[in-house]
Design a protein around this motif. Structure first.
Motif, PDB file in Angstrom:
ATOM      1  N   ARG A   1      91.259 -21.384  43.332  1.00 42.87           N
ATOM      2  CA  ARG A   1      90.244 -20.838  42.429  1.00 42.87           C
ATOM      3  C   ARG A   1      90.923 -20.268  41.183  1.00 42.87           C
ATOM      4  O   ARG A   1      90.430 -20.429  40.057  1.00 42.87           O
TER       5      ARG A   1
ATOM      6  N   ASN B   1      81.824 -21.914  49.192  1.00 44.16           N
ATOM      7  CA  ASN B   1      81.164 -20.637  49.502  1.00 44.16           C
ATOM      8  C   ASN B   1      80.136 -20.770  50.624  1.00 44.16           C
ATOM      9  O   ASN B   1      79.918 -19.828  51.385  1.00 44.16           O
TER      10      ASN B   1
ATOM     11  N   ARG C   1      83.513 -27.593  40.972  1.00 41.54           N
ATOM     12  CA  ARG C   1      82.281 -27.781  41.751  1.00 41.54           C
ATOM     13  C   ARG C   1      82.578 -27.763  43.250  1.00 41.54           C
ATOM     14  O   ARG C   1      81.809 -27.188  44.039  1.00 41.54           O
TER      15      ARG C   1
ATOM     16  N   GLU D   1      83.314 -24.208  44.377  1.00 41.30           N
ATOM     17  CA  GLU D   1      82.063 -23.455  44.477  1.00 41.30           C
ATOM     18  C   GLU D   1      81.318 -23.807  45.754  1.00 41.30           C
ATOM     19  O   GLU D   1      80.720 -22.938  46.414  1.00 41.30           O
TER      20      GLU D   1
END
Length: 739
Positions: free
Chosen positions: A300, A281, A275, A278
């Motif tokens: 990642r 980004n 999480r 992500e």
């Protein structure tokens, strides 16, 4: 900037288009941009200097705010202005951004030339605003491609001091960001990262530097505080994140989520790590191509592989490959430029093989990852790789697994990763019982006697060695015990034979003991110079780091094998040196501490006694067997002598026959020589007849008939001799007169 006719458009696409056109113009025709700028005199024209001053203030703010197209356009305009003659030290920062832009396009050769230009100009104009900003740009945007994190951190310190000397405190504060990040990437000392973050926070608050305050808080809340304990409670960050976003401080927000993802990953909370990864980004524009963005790529991949192994990845093996392989390709490109990502890439290869390939190959790749991390000084990553390999081997090879887990614990302690140390001890209490007791005791000093020795293990090992009387089995047991007791990577046992050390056995972690009987030079990890020193002095030798030991670092094998921790012990029998035990670990310096060295000495003393006993028993058995063989074989020897005598008689007879046959073959040769000469004349006659046109059918038939007679004569000669040697040949009477 509009006043100068060089306004920076708010529209990102327009800014990008103008930047690309300007970059083409700057590099058109193979122009030597860097040589021209490096030797260009400073401009004295007031308008030009004002424009450069605007760029020097604008470009750092555009970078920190994540307005990337406008940032790259401003740097290109500043560079073009410089090439037109508007040069002074304030333009240095622009060149680091030019390098950043070209690096993100994959044009690394050009990018490195701009980085080198910026560094040369900083060195020419020290303790100036331009140099401070230039160094700040280099450590944020450029150095991570080719440089080691340790070197980047040192250059950050130089930039901070440069800013303090000239009064550019804003850019001095910004240089703390890469200093914290690269110290975290290196992982040599996690407490040092906390100290740097506290130093940055104090400096920034004192000088009212809001942006660098955010950088320090991001590292503290995302990395320092979570890594202090596996159960640390995380402070709510919603208000602070909203504040950073309102001020466009996206670099701080991005840094926070990258570091928090890393802390979750290392504690095994992979869903939480996913999480956070992500969330990054949203803030990539503030990270551009800096060290954190590259670390984000690496984790990642690592986190996706762990999710897959834990059954939490959304998809099968093919989907995993599709997700991680492009990222690995990009990481390989970056790792090919410099050392910064190489240890992470080695760990990724091991993790990928573990998730998708062969477990046995994964073990080898984990060892490669450990060695790469140690080689670059990435202690924390080396500890994590040891922990991962220990977990992998726990069921199939528990003894080896415990060695790797103990090594991980030791490395976590050395890099002051308190939270990981606690987690490891709680997760593997049986394997790490000694470390668990040490943590509970919280003793600041170690006693000078031997209470830390595992006396139960020592007694069991000594009894096991003393009970073994078979020499081959004993060699295996000695090396097994030594590797388990010390955590060595490989071990060698040598004994003196006719005054020269001979390697009898060697063993490496995860492999069986191999018996050898050859010189020391054939063993790659064994230094003959170190062994000879121990044999000569009769004293144990402990080297924390052979590569750094003045007396031994120049020995050939030390440099070739990259030896680090070495422990060499003499094997003494009645006060005389009988051999040596040689243990080494190339993955970690300082492995053989006082406790391990003392344990190894005690075991070596027992090993020397057991080896002497085993040798005497073997010699006694050999002598007994020899006597039995002599008694049992006396009659056979007599028979053998008689048989040999008969064999000699037969040999003389055969030699006599061969002599007769040789004489007979000479006679055959004599009998053949005349018809062979005649046959040669027949052939010559045919050649002459053909040459002079006399080769008629009658003549040819006559010569062929002559040749056949000669051949038949030769054949009869062979038959005569064959019949002569036939043992069943019957005697015939014949008359010489009739013949």
């Amino acid at each position: 900037m509009a006043y100068f006719g060089k306004d920076i458009p708010a529209n990102a696409e327009e800014a990008k288009a103008r930047m690309e056109k300007l970059m083409e113009d700057i590099h058109a025709g193979g122009r030597d941009v860097w040589g021209a700028i490096l030797d260009m005199p400073f401009s004295g024209e007031r308008r030009s200097k004002i424009e450069l001053k605007f760029y020097s203030e604008l470009i750092p703010d555009l970078y920190m705010s994540g307005l990337v197209p406008q940032l790259y356009l401003s740097a290109a305009q500043s560079t073009a202005h410089c090439l037109a003659g508007g040069m002074d030290e304030s333009v240095i920062y622009s060149f680091s951004i030019m390098g950043l832009n070209l690096g993100e396009q994959g044009r690394f050769e050009l990018a490195f030339r701009y980085e080198d230009l910026a560094r040369d100009l900083c060195a020419r104009h020290p303790d100036t605003f331009g140099a401070t900003r230039g160094i700040n740009g280099i450590v944020w945007c450029n150095m991570h491609s080719r440089s080691h994190p340790r070197d980047i951190a040192a250059y950050c310190r130089q930039g901070i001091q440069c800013g303090k000397n000239c009064g550019d405190l804003y850019n001095a504060g910004l240089s703390y960001g890469p200093l914290m990040w690269n110290s975290q990437v290196l992982g040599a000392d996690l407490a040092a990262v906390a100290e740097i973050a506290a130093e940055c926070l104090d400096f920034s608050r004192k000088n009212q530097l809001e942006f660098s305050v955010g950088l320090a808080e991001a590292v503290q809340k995302g990395w320092v505080e979570p890594m202090a304990s596996p159960t640390a409670s995380l402070e709510p960050m919603d208000e602070r994140l909203a504040l950073w976003e309102s001020r466009n401080h996206v670099a701080s927000a991005g840094s926070y989520f990258v570091h928090l993802a890393l802390s979750h990953y290392y504690y095994g909370r992979h869903a939480e790590a996913a999480r956070c990864l992500e969330a990054v980004n949203r803030y990539l524009s503030g990270l551009t191509d800096n060290v954190l963005k590259r670390q984000w790529y690496a984790f990642r991949v690592l986190n996706a592989l762990r999710l897959y192994r834990g059954g939490l990845f959304d998809g099968g093996a093919e989907r995993l490959r599709a997700a991680v392989d492009p990222l690995i390709g990009q990481l390989e490109t970056w790792a090919g430029l410099g050392p910064l990502l190489q240890p992470y890439l080695a760990l990724i290869r091991a993790e990928r093989e573990c998730a998708l390939g062969d477990i046995k190959e994964a073990r080898n790749l984990y060892l490669d990852a450990i060695e790469t991390a140690h080689g670059q000084g990435y202690l924390f990553l080396a500890a994590y790789a040891n922990e991962s390999l220990g977990e992998l081997l726990l069921e199939s090879h528990p003894a080896s697994a415990e060695n790797f887990l103990r090594e991980a614990l030791e490395l976590y302690r050395r890099c002051r990763a308190r939270g990981k140390e606690i987690q490891l001890l709680e997760k593997y209490p049986d394997a790490l019982e000694e470390g668990r007791k040490a943590l509970a005791a919280e003793a600041p000093e170690q006693p000078e006697t031997l209470p830390s020795l595992d006396t139960e293990y020592l007694m069991k090992s000594a009894l096991a060695l003393s009970a073994e009387i078979d020499l081959d089995t004993l060699l295996d047991r000695i090396l097994t015990v030594m590797l388990e007791a010390t955590g060595a990577q490989s071990g060698f046992l040598l004994m003196l034979e006719q005054g020269q050390p001979v390697l009898l056995a060697e063993r490496r972690v995860g492999q069986k003991t191999g018996e050898r009987r050859h010189g020391m030079a054939e063993a790659a990890e064994l230094s003959p110079g170190i062994v000879q020193y121990v044999l000569r002095t009769k004293n144990p030798l402990v080297l924390d780091d052979a590569l750094a030991a003045p007396e031994f670092r120049n020995l050939p094998k030390v440099g070739e094998a990259r030896l680090r921790s070495v422990l060499c012990l003499p094997l003494l029998q009645q006060g005389q040196v009988a051999g040596a035990l040689y243990l080494e670990n190339r993955l970690s310096p300082g492995l053989f501490g006082p406790d391990k060295a003392r344990m190894a000495e005690l075991l070596a003393a027992q090993a020397a006694i057991s080896l002497e006993n085993a040798r005497l028993i073997r010699e006694m058995r050999q002598a007994r067997d020899q006597i039995a063989q002599l008694n049992a074989g006396l009659e056979q020897r007599v028979k053998d002598e008689v048989a040999q005598s008969r064999e000699k008689d037969h040999l003389l007879i055969r030699q006599s026959r061969l002599a007769v046959m040789g004489e007979m073959i000479g006679n055959i040769a004599h009998q053949w020589r005349q018809p062979l000469n005649a046959l040669g004349l027949v052939l010559a006659n045919l050649k002459d007849a053909e040459q002079f046109g006399e080769l008629t059918p009658d003549y040819l038939e006559t010569q062929v008939a002559n040749g056949r007679r000669l051949v038949e004569r030769m054949s009869h000669t062979i038959d005569d001799f064959r019949r002569f040697f036939r043992p069943d040949k019957r005697k015939e009477r014949f008359s010489l007169k009739r013949r």
